[in-house]
Design an enzyme around this catalytic site. Sequence first.
Site, PDB file in Angstrom:
ATOM      1  N   PRO A  90       1.139  -1.176   0.042  1.00 49.06           N
ATOM      2  CA  PRO A  90       0.227  -0.384  -0.001  1.00 49.06           C
ATOM      3  C   PRO A  90       0.752   1.062  -0.027  1.00 49.06           C
ATOM      4  CG  PRO A  90      -0.558  -1.809   1.953  1.00 49.06           C
ATOM      5  CD  PRO A  90       0.571  -2.495   1.101  1.00 49.06           C
ATOM      6  N   GLU A  91       0.495   2.349  -1.221  1.00 51.86           N
ATOM      7  CA  GLU A  91       1.666   3.348  -1.404  1.00 51.86           C
ATOM      8  C   GLU A  91       0.419   4.694  -0.288  1.00 51.86           C
ATOM      9  OE1 GLU A  91       3.322   3.889  -5.211  1.00 51.86           O
ATOM     10  OE2 GLU A  91       3.348   2.117  -4.957  1.00 51.86           O
ATOM     11  N   HIS A 135      -4.476 -15.244   9.326  1.00 52.84           N
ATOM     12  CA  HIS A 135      -3.846 -13.308   9.175  1.00 52.84           C
ATOM     13  C   HIS A 135      -4.162 -11.924   9.763  1.00 52.84           C
ATOM     14  CE1 HIS A 135      -1.505 -16.222   6.803  1.00 52.84           C
ATOM     15  NE2 HIS A 135      -2.330 -15.935   5.642  1.00 52.84           N
ATOM     16  N   ARG A 189       1.657 -11.295   5.952  1.00 52.86           N
ATOM     17  CA  ARG A 189       2.866 -10.432   6.057  1.00 52.86           C
ATOM     18  C   ARG A 189       3.748 -10.520   7.114  1.00 52.86           C
ATOM     19  NH1 ARG A 189       6.056  -9.273   0.425  1.00 52.86           N
ATOM     20  NH2 ARG A 189       7.631 -10.235   1.306  1.00 52.86           N
ATOM     21  N   ARG A 202      20.646  15.386  -3.430  1.00 53.79           N
ATOM     22  CA  ARG A 202      20.703  14.048  -3.687  1.00 53.79           C
ATOM     23  C   ARG A 202      22.115  13.659  -4.646  1.00 53.79           C
ATOM     24  NH1 ARG A 202      17.654  12.383   0.687  1.00 53.79           N
ATOM     25  NH2 ARG A 202      17.573  14.440   2.018  1.00 53.79           N
TER      26      ARG A 202
END
Length: 271
Positions: free
Chosen positions: A2-3, A89, A107, A151
Amino acid sequence: MPELPEVEVTRLSFADRIAGARIGSVRLGKPLRWPLGIEPAALQGRTVRGVRRRGKYLLLDLDHGLLLIHLGMSGSLVFAAALPEPGAHDHFELGTSRGLLRLRDPRRFGAVVWAEAESDPVAHKLLGRLGVEPLGPDFDPLAFWQALRTRHAPIKSVLLAGQIVVGVGNIYASEALFAAGIRPTLSAAHLSRARAERLHGAIREVLARALAKGGSTLRDFSSADGQNGHFQLEAMVYDRAGQPCRDCGTTILTLRQGQRSTYYCPRCQTA
Ligand SMILES: [Zn+2]
């Protein structure tokens, strides 16, 4: 994974419904990425005031303290008046006067963490280093370019790191770089001001469109009211290796950056 759009879609799907709910019970499954940090029974009787989002964290504000929820790699929340018995889960569940809030996370890279306040060390450790919100007023094109100039890592890795701007993960970084015509391997410091501004606009546009589509459902993401996202159906490059570019017909290529697959069009993304 998920973003930002998936986390925000999740928030919108239950924030109004859970606001004002009183916590009656807390059930824990197997350990998640970080411990809860409070005796579950101590949450009983508290009221959920609302749900905010910072980066990919959901902040469940209680009448005293807050719960930080992260969906990790594979987490999803569901909020409903009644749910079937918890499965293998399902690792966290709040029973409230308005329904059950359950975290399903096969997970177990997700977490639910208690903090007295956002300024608490435990919350500050998770939230303190996050970059600006890409859809908020602090995400400024000029400041974005200036930050990128410091960066030297590839632009895609810099976006994923989340220290300049939060919540732009693999899917939306790939899509925004395509929209801005930028090769994912280009050093962030080498972006011209014009390109950086174009990328800034592309990030906002891609995230807003993903939000409107309910996010992306690649494996099993669904919002807290069980809706799947549809953004992945209109992805230009993400997960499209070997397929023709939707703009120019050139074959979409993939490469590994860090631990992640990157997708790009070699003809459309030349900067
Ligand atoms: Zn192309």
